[in-house]
Design a protein around this motif. Sequence first.
Motif, PDB file in Angstrom:
ATOM      1  N   UNK A  65      30.385 -44.996 -11.385  1.00  0.00           N
ATOM      2  CA  UNK A  65      29.488 -44.185 -12.783  1.00  0.00           C
ATOM      3  C   UNK A  65      29.150 -45.358 -13.632  1.00  0.00           C
ATOM      4  N   UNK A  66      27.970 -45.123 -14.085  1.00  0.00           N
ATOM      5  CA  UNK A  66      27.132 -46.004 -14.994  1.00  0.00           C
ATOM      6  C   UNK A  66      26.448 -47.081 -14.059  1.00  0.00           C
ATOM      7  N   UNK A  67      26.358 -47.082 -12.763  1.00  0.00           N
ATOM      8  CA  UNK A  67      25.801 -48.217 -11.921  1.00  0.00           C
ATOM      9  C   UNK A  67      24.153 -47.986 -11.793  1.00  0.00           C
ATOM     10  N   UNK A  68      23.717 -46.824 -12.536  1.00  0.00           N
ATOM     11  CA  UNK A  68      22.245 -46.435 -12.420  1.00  0.00           C
ATOM     12  C   UNK A  68      21.687 -45.780 -11.206  1.00  0.00           C
ATOM     13  N   UNK A  69      22.641 -45.348 -10.325  1.00  0.00           N
ATOM     14  CA  UNK A  69      22.079 -44.635  -9.289  1.00  0.00           C
ATOM     15  C   UNK A  69      21.577 -43.137  -9.742  1.00  0.00           C
ATOM     16  N   UNK A  70      22.253 -42.296 -10.408  1.00  0.00           N
ATOM     17  CA  UNK A  70      21.570 -41.042 -10.864  1.00  0.00           C
ATOM     18  C   UNK A  70      20.424 -41.322 -11.933  1.00  0.00           C
ATOM     19  N   UNK A  71      20.362 -42.377 -12.600  1.00  0.00           N
ATOM     20  CA  UNK A  71      19.141 -42.523 -13.356  1.00  0.00           C
ATOM     21  C   UNK A  71      17.888 -42.802 -12.440  1.00  0.00           C
ATOM     22  N   UNK A  72      18.108 -43.591 -11.446  1.00  0.00           N
ATOM     23  CA  UNK A  72      17.189 -43.707 -10.475  1.00  0.00           C
ATOM     24  C   UNK A  72      16.747 -42.382  -9.818  1.00  0.00           C
ATOM     25  N   UNK A  73      17.534 -41.495  -9.217  1.00  0.00           N
ATOM     26  CA  UNK A  73      17.422 -39.934  -8.927  1.00  0.00           C
ATOM     27  C   UNK A  73      16.513 -39.596  -9.669  1.00  0.00           C
ATOM     28  N   UNK A  74      16.740 -39.250 -10.899  1.00  0.00           N
ATOM     29  CA  UNK A  74      16.148 -38.893 -12.024  1.00  0.00           C
ATOM     30  C   UNK A  74      14.783 -39.210 -12.274  1.00  0.00           C
ATOM     31  N   UNK A  75      14.269 -40.532 -12.138  1.00  0.00           N
ATOM     32  CA  UNK A  75      13.084 -40.918 -12.164  1.00  0.00           C
ATOM     33  C   UNK A  75      12.160 -40.768 -10.929  1.00  0.00           C
ATOM     34  N   UNK A  76      12.881 -40.653  -9.843  1.00  0.00           N
ATOM     35  CA  UNK A  76      12.279 -40.250  -8.508  1.00  0.00           C
ATOM     36  C   UNK A  76      11.765 -39.015  -8.505  1.00  0.00           C
ATOM     37  N   UNK A  77      12.406 -38.048  -9.231  1.00  0.00           N
ATOM     38  CA  UNK A  77      12.056 -36.642  -9.200  1.00  0.00           C
ATOM     39  C   UNK A  77      11.411 -36.255 -10.535  1.00  0.00           C
ATOM     40  N   UNK A  78      11.128 -37.234 -11.421  1.00  0.00           N
ATOM     41  CA  UNK A  78      10.310 -37.124 -12.616  1.00  0.00           C
ATOM     42  C   UNK A  78      11.180 -36.451 -13.582  1.00  0.00           C
ATOM     43  N   UNK A  79      12.282 -36.385 -13.458  1.00  0.00           N
ATOM     44  CA  UNK A  79      13.063 -35.889 -14.767  1.00  0.00           C
ATOM     45  C   UNK A  79      13.205 -36.849 -15.887  1.00  0.00           C
ATOM     46  N   UNK A  80      13.096 -38.333 -15.425  1.00  0.00           N
ATOM     47  CA  UNK A  80      12.923 -39.248 -16.777  1.00  0.00           C
ATOM     48  C   UNK A  80      11.714 -40.338 -16.227  1.00  0.00           C
TER      49      UNK A  80
END
Length: 280
Positions: A65-80
Amino acid sequence: MKQKENITLSVKNVSKLYGDGCAYCAETDAVLDKNVCPECRTVHACRDVSFDLHSGEILGIVGESGSGKSTLMKMLYFDQEASRGSYHISDYDTSQSNVFGLSSQAKRQIRNEILGMVYQNPVYGLEMDFSSMSNIAEKLIAAGSRNVGEMTGTGDHFLDKVNIPLNRKFDPPINFSGGMQQRVQIAKALSNYPPVLLLDEVTTGLDLSVQADVLELIKEIQREMGISMVVVSHDLAIIRMLCDRTMVMLNGEVIEAGITDQILEDPQHAYTQQLVYSIL
């Protein structure tokens, strides 16, 4: 050249910063306090992440948790939005363009026609008070479908594929168990036959038997439809079961990447070794 043509999507030097950054942390060799700049306190949620996803491949991304993997996914799907970096998708008309720089309308088109997303929390992927069939219809309408009969047939097909009883297709997901909600999410994500499916911690919080059912479903779908997938998990056992290649993330950075069997049998980084030994 053939290898390049086989690439479904390509991510180069993608970063996500929470904060303005400074001259110190802008340097590629800057030493951070985990993923926080000691000078300006900017959080580097993702830092220069690069990878290619090949056609028909399942790529795993593992990390705590906190490694950045979910943030990366959100960028790939344009959520962020990404702070910097490039993102290329071969199935998009302007595949030479960095899709991070496209208009919001073009990004919606990519979400609706090229990408499928299954979130850890079904609340983010489903309208919980709409029926399962309506959730699928929503995705299909966004992708341009207008024929009610065709949409109903597609909904029936994918709900049946994910083992949702068709006599419950008009029930809202809020009345379903967690495992059933995840399966409805998968059906919705697949309904427009996307070439790429993104799965973010889809088995977290599910009972072990339900986890096994969902994982087997994912493997079956990949075999039948040949979809390229990115699977995020903190659990290396899940990555071992599903993925052809694996990236290990820690503090926003990719610390190790390779064929999954190689990562498991001969981990190089101390953190990866700790992960691997924890499941032996």
